[in-house]
Write an enzyme that holds these catalytic residues in place. Structure first.
Site, mmCIF file in Angstrom:
data_model
loop_
_atom_site.group_PDB
_atom_site.id
_atom_site.type_symbol
_atom_site.label_atom_id
_atom_site.label_comp_id
_atom_site.label_asym_id
_atom_site.label_seq_id
_atom_site.Cartn_x
_atom_site.Cartn_y
_atom_site.Cartn_z
ATOM 1 N N GLN A 123 0.826 -1.204 0.000
ATOM 2 C CA GLN A 123 0.000 0.000 0.000
ATOM 3 C C GLN A 123 0.864 1.259 0.000
ATOM 4 O O GLN A 123 0.591 2.220 -0.726
ATOM 5 C CB GLN A 123 -0.919 -0.009 1.220
ATOM 6 N N ILE A 124 1.915 1.243 0.788
ATOM 7 C CA ILE A 124 2.803 2.409 0.860
ATOM 8 C C ILE A 124 3.568 2.599 -0.451
ATOM 9 O O ILE A 124 3.785 3.732 -0.909
ATOM 10 C CB ILE A 124 3.766 2.266 2.054
ATOM 11 N N GLU B 220 3.263 -25.015 10.000
ATOM 12 C CA GLU B 220 3.502 -25.370 11.408
ATOM 13 C C GLU B 220 2.254 -25.188 12.264
ATOM 14 O O GLU B 220 2.337 -24.829 13.441
ATOM 15 C CB GLU B 220 4.656 -24.537 11.999
#
Length: 384
Positions: A337-338, A364
């Site tokens: 987004q940045i 895991e």
């Protein structure tokens, strides 16, 4: 609990950061996009002793503590998450051998695990038994001095490049509950009936091939049984605690990569006549990312520290794995987004973080399984 790193841990952190900056970050995207195994990097990891980092000095290891192991996994994942995956399954196999094997097995296998002469992982998951591992169908039937194994395993890390594996198979299919019929064996790849199947194409976690393994009348010597028959599930659960510390540390490392790339980019990228780091919307994202990373690291160190002190840490490891994996996924998304449109391209590493991050919420033990583990342990601790 004080998590100030000691001098040895700080030196290790510095060494790994320099290694990752010089040897990993410049080539990670190239290897990852080609889905190519990073043999030169893995060779250097072996030379640094990372394949035996937490094994005893007596058997050729470096006998580091588990906080140090978390540091290793974080720093490697800052460069490329797949590298920590190469270590994880291998060391879970090694720890099961150390903790539950005979002295003869330890002397035979641990030095070669530490040197990476023997390298491999854990053969647990099957096509129809993931979270419900106890429902596995692979069987090991004792015939004379050998176990005859039949079945298939799925999503096996190091299947292509590894040569030794910790196999979980049922030696008793009738007993209930089912997990009491599961045993653990050391299995060498070259045995007749051992077949590496198809490579599984994945969203991320590339470079490290993940494959099916098929076992057809594969014979294992009786002395390759680890511990006692029927106790393999207990053994693997203890190893998975360490695996979850690894996953949590990977989440911290990759979230840190997304944050560091993003805060640098935000100060360089200009829009509307100023760096986008001046905009409050961007600042809030960066503040949340940094705060979550610090919290995840402390949870991870707490779980590792409890393991170092010989304490039960399934609750702490579950919390660390759950939180770190989910904030990593969020940080990777915010990183894109940045970066805006550029973040969606292969020109920047944030798209790789985004693809890799999803593995951590399912590998895991899924986030849902972690919540079950955490809740059950809390109900034990707060029983009325």
């Amino acid at each position: 609990m004080d998590f100030t790193l000691n001098d040895a841990q700080l030196q290790l952190q510095t060494t790994l950061r320099r290694f990752v900056e010089r040897e990993v970050i410049p080539v990670a995207s190239e290897y990852e996009h080609a889905d190519a195994y990073p043999e030169p990097i893995v060779k250097q990891m072996a030379e640094m002793g990372l394949f035996g980092c937490i094994l005893p000095v007596e058997y050729g290891g470096q006998e580091m503590d588990f906080v140090s192991y978390a540091i290793i996994c974080e720093e490697l994942s800052r460069g490329w998450m797949s590298l920590a995956g190469i270590l994880n399954s291998h060391l879970m196999m090694a720890l099961m051998t150390q903790w539950y094997g005979t002295e003869e097995q330890r002397r035979e296998y641990l030095p070669t695990f530490a040197s990476s002469e023997r390298r491999g992982g854990l053969m647990l998951t099957e096509a129809n038994s993931g979270s419900d591992a106890a429902s596995m169908r692979t069987t090991a039937v004792l015939q004379g001095d050998e176990y005859v194994v039949n079945g298939s395993k799925m999503f096996i890390t190091n299947a292509e490049r590894g040569n030794t594996f910790m196999l979980l198979a049922k030696t008793d299919t009738a007993i209930r509950p089912q997990h009491r019929g599961i045993s653990a064996f050391l299995l060498e790849k070259g045995r007749p009936g051992f077949h590496v199947g198809r490579k599984i194409n994945k969203l991320g976690y590339k470079g490290l091939r993940t494959c099916e393994i098929h076992l057809e009348d594969c014979r294992i010597p009786r002395d390759c049984l680890i511990g006692n028959e029927g106790e393999g599930f207990k053994y693997v659960l203890s190893a998975l605690e360490v695996g979850r510390i690894n996953i949590a540390a990977r989440g911290v490392g990759m979230a840190r990569a997304a944050f560091e790339d993003s805060i640098r980019y935000a100060q360089q990228r200009e829009q509307f006549g100023q760096p986008i780091s001046n905009f409050q919307g961007i600042q809030f994202k960066l503040a949340d990312m940094a705060t979550h990373i610090e919290a995840a690291r402390l949870l991870t160190y707490q779980a590792a520290s409890k393991r170092d002190h010989g304490e039960r840490c399934d609750l702490e490891a579950g919390m660390a794995k759950l939180f770190a994996s989910e904030i990593c996924e969020k940080a990777a998304s915010e990183g894109i987004q940045i970066h805006g449109g550029y973040g969606y391209t292969e020109d920047f590493a944030v798209e790789r973080y985004y693809r890799d991050a999803k593995l951590l919420t399912v590998g895991e033990g899924t986030s849902e399984i972690q919540r079950m583990v955490i809740a059950r342990r809390l109900l034990d601790l707060y029983r009325v």
